[in-house]
Design an enzyme around this catalytic site. Structure first.
Site, PDB file in Angstrom:
ATOM      1  N   ARG A   1      14.730  -6.156  35.248  1.00 42.89           N
ATOM      2  CA  ARG A   1      16.144  -6.493  35.052  1.00 42.89           C
ATOM      3  C   ARG A   1      16.365  -7.988  35.236  1.00 42.89           C
ATOM      4  O   ARG A   1      17.290  -8.558  34.685  1.00 42.89           O
ATOM      5  CB  ARG A   1      17.040  -5.674  35.989  1.00 42.89           C
TER       6      ARG A   1
ATOM      7  N   TYR B   1      34.867 -13.523  16.151  1.00 42.63           N
ATOM      8  CA  TYR B   1      34.138 -12.279  15.881  1.00 42.63           C
ATOM      9  C   TYR B   1      34.898 -11.100  16.524  1.00 42.63           C
ATOM     10  O   TYR B   1      35.389 -11.202  17.651  1.00 42.63           O
ATOM     11  CB  TYR B   1      32.721 -12.387  16.460  1.00 42.63           C
TER      12      TYR B   1
ATOM     13  N   ASP C   1      29.313 -19.717  19.761  1.00 43.77           N
ATOM     14  CA  ASP C   1      28.565 -18.620  19.142  1.00 43.77           C
ATOM     15  C   ASP C   1      27.951 -19.169  17.851  1.00 43.77           C
ATOM     16  O   ASP C   1      28.665 -19.467  16.895  1.00 43.77           O
ATOM     17  CB  ASP C   1      29.510 -17.443  18.864  1.00 43.77           C
TER      18      ASP C   1
ATOM     19  N   LYS D   1      20.954 -10.467  14.489  1.00 43.60           N
ATOM     20  CA  LYS D   1      21.188 -10.957  13.126  1.00 43.60           C
ATOM     21  C   LYS D   1      20.009 -11.814  12.649  1.00 43.60           C
ATOM     22  O   LYS D   1      18.925 -11.311  12.539  1.00 43.60           O
ATOM     23  CB  LYS D   1      22.519 -11.710  13.097  1.00 43.60           C
TER      24      LYS D   1
HETATM   25  C1  LIG Z   1      27.100  -9.355  15.653  1.00 48.59           C
HETATM   26  C2  LIG Z   1      27.772 -10.510  16.301  1.00 48.59           C
HETATM   27  C3  LIG Z   1      28.064 -10.509  17.667  1.00 48.59           C
HETATM   28  C4  LIG Z   1      27.765  -9.330  18.549  1.00 48.59           C
HETATM   29  O1  LIG Z   1      26.408  -9.083  18.627  1.00 48.59           O
HETATM   30  P1  LIG Z   1      25.783  -7.629  18.925  1.00 48.59           P
HETATM   31  O2  LIG Z   1      24.312  -7.898  18.884  1.00 48.59           O
HETATM   32  O3  LIG Z   1      26.276  -6.714  17.854  1.00 48.59           O
HETATM   33  O4  LIG Z   1      26.281  -7.219  20.264  1.00 48.59           O
HETATM   34  C5  LIG Z   1      28.667 -11.629  18.208  1.00 48.59           C
HETATM   35  N1  LIG Z   1      28.987 -12.685  17.447  1.00 48.59           N
HETATM   36  C6  LIG Z   1      28.733 -12.715  16.128  1.00 48.59           C
HETATM   37  C7  LIG Z   1      29.126 -13.911  15.341  1.00 48.59           C
HETATM   38  C8  LIG Z   1      28.119 -11.628  15.503  1.00 48.59           C
HETATM   39  O5  LIG Z   1      27.879 -11.653  14.192  1.00 48.59           O
END
Ligand SMILES: *Cc1c(COP(=O)(O)O)cnc(C)c1O
Length: 390
Positions: A57, A110, A182, A207
């Site tokens: 963890r 998001y 982000d 992603k």
């Molecule tokens: C998909 C996404 C998230 C969240 O990520 P998860 O892996 O689905 O928890 C946050 N910010 C952006 C821009 C995203 O495309």
């Protein structure tokens, strides 16, 4: 182990020494904890990120490889990997904010992040102000004595507004605020927000970083050791930790990140440009098109403009729905950043909780279609989109 009985020998498996070689790939340390010869080393490893590996963890060598790889790409001093992108975002927000604090976030955001901030505001006594992603003056005006943090996105979903990272991060720094960016849509290949003044970069590694639509993950990268240690300590207690196998899959995918990004951007440029000239299409949103509201900013900030774009059809919602049920190669599915081309209808899926007014404020129409462009051959993709349009 030869003097033990079968019941014992099947439990305690051999771990052969490597005798002078080592694996080419990063090993998968699929273990929840680590063995010690020295109790003092065990004790010393507790409660800090740079001691011995103790318990999964807190840290794991496969996960650490991912953390060091992404931290290096982003120009950070350390990173905390998590089980999802939201895990990383929440580790940062809940690790750094306390009741009574105020944060300034960009609009658009998001969907998951927007929903989480609403929840924090409702239940944890945190307040929020929203400003446009490219308006440092509005950010300066929104600052209050209790403001702690500014939250931005390099490229927003789904109509791909680009944040003025240098301007917004400088305004945050002047006011003594922590800036969080982000960077999921850009990936570190197109943008490294720390170079533009950000304190923390977060990613959904689900992603582009992993890139193959087979694993969930997230990561937060830190420009300062103080922020890194603070969030690491919180995340270890929070338990948003990734499984080592998820980190291993992400590392495996990351080895082709730059090649994939090149093809994602090339394919997207072709599709966005061709759709822009198509009579059935009323608008295309991609920051690489001169018609996009972020074009000038994007051209200064990014070497290319990413693999996600959106478009509106002349026929509105009905035409959008017909398009989405007519594509054959492109898949009707959530997410982005994988090798396959995916389409979705934001108004009824990713952004379904927004009111009509909020949708309009995000630049999302009733019929807007979002495309997360994959790495297929461009002419196969175009043929599919063309047949779906007719
Ligand atoms: C998909 C996404 C998230 C969240 O990520 P998860 O892996 O689905 O928890 C946050 N910010 C952006 C821009 C995203 O495309």
């Amino acid at each position: 182990m030869t003097d033990f009985r079968p019941e014992t020998r099947t439990v305690h498996l051999p771990q052969p020494p490597l005798n002078g070689s080592r694996p080419i790939t990063v090993p998968l340390y699929q273990t929840s904890g680590f063995i010690f010869d020295d109790p003092a080393v065990f004790a010393d490893g507790m409660g800090r990120p740079d001691g011995a590996f103790v318990y999964g963890r807190m840290s794991n060598p496969t996960v650490r490889s991912l953390e060091e790889a992404v931290s290096g790409l982003e120009g950070g001093v350390g990173a905390v990997a998590t089980g999802s992108g939201m895990g990383a975002i929440n580790a940062v927000l809940f690790g750094l904010l306390a009741p009574g604090d105020h944060l300034i976030a960009q609009k658009p955001l998001y969907g998951g992040t927007a929903a989480m901030i609403n929840d924090m505001v409702g239940r944890f006594g945190i307040t929020v102000s929203y400003v446009a992603e490219d308006d440092p003056a509005a950010l300066r005006e929104a600052v209050r004595p209790e403001t702690r943090l500014v939250y931005l996105e390099t490229i927003a979903n789904p109509v791909t507004q680009v944040a003025d990272l240098p301007g917004m991060c400088a305004a945050a720094r002047e006011a003594g605020l922590i800036s969080v960016v982000d960077n999921t849509f850009a990936s570190p290949i197109l943008c490294r927000p720390i170079e533009h003044g950000a304190d923390i970069v977060v990613h959904s590694t689900t992603k582009y970083l992993s890139g193959h639509t087979d694993v969930l993950g997230g990561i937060a990268v830190f420009a300062s050791d103080e922020l890194y240690r603070k969030v690491w300590a919180f995340a270890s207690k929070l338990g948003a930790t990734p499984d080592p196998f998820a980190a291993w899959l992400t590392l495996r995918g990351m080895q082709t990140l730059s090649l994939r990004m090149e093809r994602h951007c090339f394919n997207t440029r072709e599709l966005a440009t061709r759709l822009n000239d198509h009579p059935a299409v009323s608008a295309v949103y991609w920051p690489g098109l001169p018609s996009h509201r972020s074009y000038e900013l994007a051209a200064k900030l990014l070497p290319d403009f990413g693999g996600v774009f959106s478009f509106d059809l002349v026929g509105g919602r009905e035409a959008g729905e017909r398009f989405m049920s007519s594509v054959r190669l492109a898949l009707l599915a959530p997410s982005l950043g994988g090798v396959e081309t995916l389409v979705l209808h934001p108004a009824t899926t990713s952004h379904r909780t927004l009111t009509a007014e909020e949708l309009a404020r995000h630049g999302i129409g009733e019929g807007t279609v979002r495309v997360a462009v994959g790495i297929e051959h461009i002419e196969d993709l175009w043929a599919d989109i063309e047949q779906a349009l007719s």
